[in-house]
Design an enzyme around this catalytic site. Structure first.
Site, PDB file in Angstrom:
ATOM      1  N   CYS A  57     -26.422 -18.590  19.945  1.00  0.00           N
ATOM      2  CA  CYS A  57     -26.566 -19.320  18.768  1.00  0.00           C
ATOM      3  C   CYS A  57     -25.298 -20.198  18.278  1.00  0.00           C
ATOM      4  O   CYS A  57     -24.483 -19.258  17.807  1.00  0.00           O
ATOM      5  CB  CYS A  57     -27.401 -18.792  17.615  1.00  0.00           C
ATOM      6  N   CYS A 109     -24.564 -19.445  14.618  1.00  0.00           N
ATOM      7  CA  CYS A 109     -24.105 -17.958  14.443  1.00  0.00           C
ATOM      8  C   CYS A 109     -22.854 -17.883  14.869  1.00  0.00           C
ATOM      9  O   CYS A 109     -22.135 -17.081  14.076  1.00  0.00           O
ATOM     10  CB  CYS A 109     -25.119 -16.873  15.214  1.00  0.00           C
ATOM     11  N   CYS A 114     -27.672 -36.358  21.289  1.00  0.00           N
ATOM     12  CA  CYS A 114     -28.759 -35.556  21.339  1.00  0.00           C
ATOM     13  C   CYS A 114     -29.686 -35.528  22.576  1.00  0.00           C
ATOM     14  O   CYS A 114     -30.034 -36.563  23.140  1.00  0.00           O
ATOM     15  CB  CYS A 114     -29.576 -35.800  19.966  1.00  0.00           C
ATOM     16  N   CYS A 134     -33.239 -36.581  22.146  1.00  0.00           N
ATOM     17  CA  CYS A 134     -33.356 -38.193  21.807  1.00  0.00           C
ATOM     18  C   CYS A 134     -33.110 -39.005  23.230  1.00  0.00           C
ATOM     19  O   CYS A 134     -33.838 -39.893  23.649  1.00  0.00           O
ATOM     20  CB  CYS A 134     -32.145 -38.683  20.937  1.00  0.00           C
TER      21      CYS A 134
END
Length: 492
Positions: free
Chosen positions: A54, A57, A401, A404
């Site tokens: 992550c 994280c 993105c 997207c």
């Protein structure tokens, strides 16, 4: 075997030292086998549930490690790798990373919703340690408590058995995340502050003391609701110090900020020199609903450049002045800040008279906007999206993105299928390059809204699938007029 050369010896030594450093983490590593027993050993623990892959994280990790070291002996910080400890993470409803939770005496007490920076975590968790309200026994205790970087809320009561104190302690428990509380059953401790009966006193931080406002405010109300309102109305005062940690508490206000070299650790006098000049002018406009703050320019430089176009060379050592109101409208003072405050006075007079030009971050509107998906920028938002006669399906996207990019051909096909509809606009807006109106809650990409004709103040977030038929079925239900697909009319 040959001897090691000096370079290899130094390299091995450095690696050994690095391994020692990594092993010396102050964050407790917990798993399925020892989570419950370990957490139950402590009155209060902050636990991060994470996944190694992550990105958020990974970004939090160094801040969390440093905070754990600073909080050592006060509040332990722990972490659980959910990729190998799924049983524990599942029990506590972890479905995103990182998830941070506060545990008390082994029980899941509350979600951590404080800052993610080292100093923010330390400040937030110190408030979680020990009692929610600190008992004060003498004037020395009181003076030490209120002489703090943050505001202090102190309850003065005539008896430890009073119902007022009981209510105060309930309130302090409910608000300990956000404020510092203390109490005493000796009313005489408050005499020098004008306390004669059961009273709650909010002491503003000594570093913010000014001749332009009282250093303390009193209230006789102690219920959770009334005390919460009292603190909300008074804790910031006329001109607080805006930081990354408290900025969320100041959102939703009409706010003027003076940015300069604010440093309350090394240069209190110099910091308050400019703050007092802002406050002197602010007192003249105090009844008009605008809030004021000072902030360290270096801490917010990226935001100043991104939102207001103010680079490091703008303004020199003088304060930069900006206003952002609750509608999201932005203004910046073009005239140089003067020591007599006259330039700030003129800026505020023009602001309240509606003479200032809004500052809008916008791409250039395309010269040709005849494609099946209309390109919306901040400068043409009013014309394209807020046209009262048009239904608009608007996608907010980011160029980087991946989701997207995957949506783009489907969204284009949708626009092509609906091209015969004069009452429906399929549109998209780069939310990273244009100001997004505050009525649109864009937290991730893509985010899509349906903006109905005649109700432009009520955009509806689209929560459906991203296939062409998903959009068509949705629009059949919500569109103001029947859809026309190609040459066929879709009667509802």
């Amino acid at each position: 075997m040959g001897t090691l050369g000096p370079f290899r010896m130094l390299l091995l030594f450095a690696l050994a030292q690095q391994n020692v450093f990594v092993a010396a983490s102050d964050v407790l590593e917990l798993g399925d086998s020892d989570f419950d027993d370990t957490v139950a050993e402590y009155e209060t623990v902050l636990v991060e549930f994470f996944a190694p892959w992550c990105g958020h994280c990974q970004q939090l990790a160094p801040e969390y490690e440093t905070a754990a070291t600073k909080l050592k002996g006060t509040v332990p910080l722990a972490k659980v790798d959910c990729t190998v400890n799924s049983e524990t993470c599942g029990r506590f409803g972890v479905n995103g990373y990182p998830t941070l939770k506060i545990f008390r005496n082994g029980e899941d007490f509350a979600a951590y919703d404080g800052p993610r920076s080292t100093d923010g975590i330390v400040s937030y968790m110190k408030k979680q340690a020990g009692p929610s309200s600190v008992p004060l026994h003498n004037e020395r205790d009181l003076d030490a408590f209120v002489n703090h970087f943050e505001a202090s809320v102190v309850g003065f009561f005539s008896s430890a058995d009073s119902s007022q104190m009981a209510e105060f302690l309930k309130a302090s428990s409910a608000m300990r995340d956000s404020h510092r509380f203390a109490h005493t059953a000796d009313l005489s401790l408050g005499l020098k502050h004008g306390v004669e009966s059961d009273t709650v006193v909010l002491f503003r931080p000594p570093r913010l003391n000014s001749k332009f406002e009282d250093s303390l405010v009193k209230s006789e109300a102690v219920s959770i609701a009334s005390l919460r309102q009292f603190i909300r109305d008074n804790v910031f005062g006329l001109c607080p110090h805006l930081t990354a940690e408290n900025r969320e508490n100041m959102r939703g206000r009409d706010l003027l900020v003076a940015y300069y070299n604010v440093d309350y650790l090394r240069n209190i006098k110099g910091t308050n020199y400019w703050r007092n000049r802002v406050m002197k002018v602010a007192t003249q406009f105090q009844s008009q609903g605008l809030n004021y703050a000072v902030a360290n320019r270096a801490e917010f430089q990226e935001e100043l450049e991104e939102e207001f176009g103010l680079g490091p060379s703008n303004g020199g050592e003088l304060p930069l002045i900006t206003i952002r109101n609750r509608e999201g409208h932005k203004y910046s003072m073009q005239e140089e800040f003067t020591r007599d405050g006259k330039s700030l006075e003129r800026f505020l007079e023009d602001y309240f008279a509606g003479k200032l030009k809004r500052q809008v971050k916008s791409e250039a509107a395309p010269e040709n906007n005849d494609g099946p998906v209309k390109v919306v920028v901040a400068d043409n938002f009013e014309e394209l999206v807020n046209n009262p006669s048009k239904d608009v399906l608007l996608e907010f996207y980011a160029p980087w993105c991946g989701h997207c990019k995957s949506l783009e051909p489907k969204y284009t096909e949708l626009g092509e299928q609906l091209s015969a509809n004069t009452h429906i606009v399929i549109a998209k807006m780069d939310a990273t390059a244009n100001d997004v109106p505050p009525t649109y809650d864009v937290q991730g990409f893509p985010t899509i809204f349906f903006v109905p004709a005649g109700h432009k103040d009520q955009p509806r977030k689209y929560e459906g699938g991203h296939e062409v038929n998903d959009f068509l079925n949705y629009l059949k239900e919500v569109a103001t007029h029947p859809l026309i697909l190609g040459n066929a009319r879709e009667d509802l």
